[in-house]
Design a protein around this motif. Structure first.
Motif, PDB file in Angstrom:
ATOM      1  N   ALA A 116     -10.715 -22.328  13.754  1.00 56.07           N
ATOM      2  CA  ALA A 116     -11.356 -21.055  13.420  1.00 56.07           C
ATOM      3  C   ALA A 116     -10.862 -19.964  14.359  1.00 56.07           C
ATOM      4  O   ALA A 116     -10.780 -20.152  15.577  1.00 56.07           O
ATOM      5  CB  ALA A 116     -12.868 -21.195  13.523  1.00 56.07           C
TER       6      ALA A 116
ATOM      7  N   ARG B 212     -20.173 -12.786  20.326  1.00 51.00           N
ATOM      8  CA  ARG B 212     -19.307 -13.554  21.203  1.00 51.00           C
ATOM      9  C   ARG B 212     -18.735 -12.699  22.341  1.00 51.00           C
ATOM     10  O   ARG B 212     -18.466 -13.215  23.433  1.00 51.00           O
ATOM     11  CB  ARG B 212     -18.141 -14.159  20.398  1.00 51.00           C
ATOM     12  CG  ARG B 212     -18.557 -15.301  19.486  1.00 51.00           C
ATOM     13  CD  ARG B 212     -17.399 -15.717  18.590  1.00 51.00           C
ATOM     14  NE  ARG B 212     -17.694 -16.934  17.865  1.00 51.00           N
ATOM     15  CZ  ARG B 212     -17.377 -18.162  18.269  1.00 51.00           C
ATOM     16  NH1 ARG B 212     -16.744 -18.325  19.412  1.00 51.00           N
ATOM     17  NH2 ARG B 212     -17.683 -19.214  17.544  1.00 51.00           N
TER      18      ARG B 212
ATOM     19  N   SER C 285     -18.895 -10.619   9.907  1.00 47.69           N
ATOM     20  CA  SER C 285     -17.862 -11.018  10.863  1.00 47.69           C
ATOM     21  C   SER C 285     -17.845 -10.100  12.074  1.00 47.69           C
ATOM     22  O   SER C 285     -17.653 -10.558  13.212  1.00 47.69           O
ATOM     23  CB  SER C 285     -16.492 -11.007  10.177  1.00 47.69           C
ATOM     24  OG  SER C 285     -16.449 -11.930   9.104  1.00 47.69           O
TER      25      SER C 285
ATOM     26  N   LEU D 254     -12.432 -17.195   9.821  1.00 57.22           N
ATOM     27  CA  LEU D 254     -12.834 -16.704  11.134  1.00 57.22           C
ATOM     28  C   LEU D 254     -13.757 -17.704  11.817  1.00 57.22           C
ATOM     29  O   LEU D 254     -13.709 -17.882  13.035  1.00 57.22           O
ATOM     30  CB  LEU D 254     -13.530 -15.351  11.004  1.00 57.22           C
ATOM     31  CG  LEU D 254     -12.667 -14.198  10.487  1.00 57.22           C
ATOM     32  CD1 LEU D 254     -13.521 -12.937  10.325  1.00 57.22           C
ATOM     33  CD2 LEU D 254     -11.493 -13.923  11.413  1.00 57.22           C
ATOM     34  N   THR D 255     -14.576 -18.377  11.021  1.00 57.63           N
ATOM     35  CA  THR D 255     -15.542 -19.333  11.576  1.00 57.63           C
ATOM     36  C   THR D 255     -15.221 -20.782  11.237  1.00 57.63           C
ATOM     37  O   THR D 255     -15.846 -21.691  11.789  1.00 57.63           O
ATOM     38  CB  THR D 255     -16.956 -19.015  11.063  1.00 57.63           C
ATOM     39  OG1 THR D 255     -16.948 -18.990   9.625  1.00 57.63           O
ATOM     40  CG2 THR D 255     -17.418 -17.659  11.575  1.00 57.63           C
ATOM     41  N   GLY D 256     -14.284 -21.002  10.341  1.00 56.79           N
ATOM     42  CA  GLY D 256     -13.929 -22.362   9.956  1.00 56.79           C
ATOM     43  C   GLY D 256     -12.431 -22.575  10.005  1.00 56.79           C
ATOM     44  O   GLY D 256     -11.654 -21.610   9.989  1.00 56.79           O
TER      45      GLY D 256
ATOM     46  N   LEU E  85     -12.225 -17.216  15.377  1.00 60.26           N
ATOM     47  CA  LEU E  85     -13.201 -16.684  16.326  1.00 60.26           C
ATOM     48  C   LEU E  85     -13.345 -17.539  17.581  1.00 60.26           C
ATOM     49  O   LEU E  85     -13.945 -17.088  18.558  1.00 60.26           O
ATOM     50  CB  LEU E  85     -14.561 -16.525  15.657  1.00 60.26           C
ATOM     51  CG  LEU E  85     -14.763 -15.229  14.863  1.00 60.26           C
ATOM     52  CD1 LEU E  85     -16.075 -15.274  14.096  1.00 60.26           C
ATOM     53  CD2 LEU E  85     -14.747 -14.025  15.795  1.00 60.26           C
ATOM     54  N   ARG E  86     -12.806 -18.725  17.577  1.00 60.51           N
ATOM     55  CA  ARG E  86     -12.877 -19.554  18.778  1.00 60.51           C
ATOM     56  C   ARG E  86     -12.147 -18.909  19.947  1.00 60.51           C
ATOM     57  O   ARG E  86     -12.407 -19.247  21.107  1.00 60.51           O
ATOM     58  CB  ARG E  86     -12.289 -20.942  18.492  1.00 60.51           C
ATOM     59  CG  ARG E  86     -13.181 -21.814  17.624  1.00 60.51           C
ATOM     60  CD  ARG E  86     -12.588 -23.185  17.375  1.00 60.51           C
ATOM     61  NE  ARG E  86     -12.325 -23.915  18.616  1.00 60.51           N
ATOM     62  CZ  ARG E  86     -11.794 -25.133  18.656  1.00 60.51           C
ATOM     63  NH1 ARG E  86     -11.475 -25.757  17.527  1.00 60.51           N
ATOM     64  NH2 ARG E  86     -11.585 -25.733  19.798  1.00 60.51           N
TER      65      ARG E  86
ATOM     66  N   GLN F 259     -20.560 -11.177  14.312  1.00 63.15           N
ATOM     67  CA  GLN F 259     -20.232 -12.408  15.018  1.00 63.15           C
ATOM     68  C   GLN F 259     -19.312 -12.129  16.203  1.00 63.15           C
ATOM     69  O   GLN F 259     -19.437 -12.755  17.259  1.00 63.15           O
ATOM     70  CB  GLN F 259     -19.584 -13.401  14.050  1.00 63.15           C
ATOM     71  CG  GLN F 259     -20.571 -13.983  13.048  1.00 63.15           C
ATOM     72  CD  GLN F 259     -19.881 -14.761  11.950  1.00 63.15           C
ATOM     73  OE1 GLN F 259     -18.814 -14.386  11.472  1.00 63.15           O
ATOM     74  NE2 GLN F 259     -20.476 -15.871  11.545  1.00 63.15           N
TER      75      GLN F 259
END
Length: 305
Positions: free
Chosen positions: A119, A195, A188, A106-108, A121-122, A191
């Motif tokens: 990622a 956002r 998550s 999700l972040t990487g 989440l971008r 996060q």
């Protein structure tokens, strides 16, 4: 490539020396629908959802139900539940689900057989109205353990090879890993909130894959003595994700409860057995019927909020 997808692909291409090319060939064999799938629900009023981002692993991507939507190695079907939900809502979909994804993806970035994807989440920002999350089962090889248990039973149908290896409850390490998955999912969710403060968040749980008692060795060669362990692991993962979603104050789609009577051995399964069939499903992965059910449940959850 994460363990669950790798194991399923290994089952699908057993005996092949070039996994990546074989996977691409399987993906190309999956038919692309000639018409738009019928919508699970027709909204009576204009949707409040304009922008929808789907995050998740292969149980969201739904590999090989159709040919992949894009050639990035994520094997996203064009009949997965995010697509059906978006069409029902009239929303713009950014589907970032990817076969083999773990919560860390999700972040990487994530490596696939076709390269590297960013990622997930971008894709989430302040303009996002809806985020669905279906992830966690690849962390610590939880679902891969289920697949391994099933395949071990092919050689020892009346034994308990997996239980002998892990213990009746899976052991202390497994319990710790499930707790950590819950913590990662909670982080998550936060996060996503950072956002997209206005977005509705829906956690979509995993379906009932393993029946606690039924036997269907041609579809699920699970040893008799391992049924309780495997079914319990499936249930405990669903329990962890349900508790986290509720404590975080976000909607939860209890696909495990809803899929009672729809496990691999049932007459109306929502998850495929051990044979990969392009246009049907990847081994041990969602069927179209399960994706349509998940779409309806997501829409129901949105109506309740």
């Amino acid at each position: 490539m994460a363990p669950l997808l790798a194991l399923a692909l290994a089952t699908a291409v057993a005996g092949c020396s070039d996994e990546s090319s074989e996977v691409e060939e399987l993906a190309e064999q999956a038919p692309t629908p000639s018409s738009t799938p019928s919508l699970p629900v027709q909204p009576e009023e204009p949707s409040r959802v304009g922008s929808y981002v789907a995050l998740g692993d292969s149980f969201t991507a739904a590999p090989l139900i159709t040919a992949p939507a894009v050639a990035d190695g994520c094997l996203r079907s064009t009949r997965n539940y995010p697509t059906l939900v978006a069409e029902a809502l009239g929303a713009e979909l950014e589907d970032r689900s990817c076969g083999g994804a773990e919560t860390g993806n999700l972040t990487g970035p994530q490596r696939t057989f076709a390269g590297t994807v960013p990622a997930q989440l971008r894709a989430v920002d302040r303009d996002t109205d809806l985020v669905t999350m279906g992830i966690g089962g690849n962390d610590f090889e939880v679902f891969a353990t289920l697949v391994r248990c099933a395949e071990l039973g092919a050689d020892d149908p009346d034994g308990a090879p997996c239980t002998e290896r892990y213990g009746e409850d899976g052991g202390a390490e497994l319990q710790d890993n499930l707790a950590t998955i819950g913590e990662r999912l909670r982080a998550s969710i936060e996060q996503v909130r950072e956002r997209a403060p206005r977005a509705e968040i829906v956690v979509v749980g995993y379906p009932r894959v393993i029946p606690p008692a039924a036997s269907c060795p041609e579809l699920l060669p699970l040893a008799r003595g391992d049924r309780a362990l495997a079914a319990g692991l499936n249930r405990r993962l669903a329990d962890v994700e349900r508790r986290v979603a509720r404590s975080a104050g976000v909607a939860y789609v209890d696909l495990y409860a809803a899929s009672e009577g729809h496990d691999i051995c049932s007459d109306r399964p929502w998850v495929n057995g051990r044979a990969t069939v392009p246009g049907h499903a990847l081994a041990y992965h969602p069927l179209e019927a399960g994706q349509r059910a998940a779409a309806r449940l997501v829409l129901d959850a949105l109506e309740r909020d």
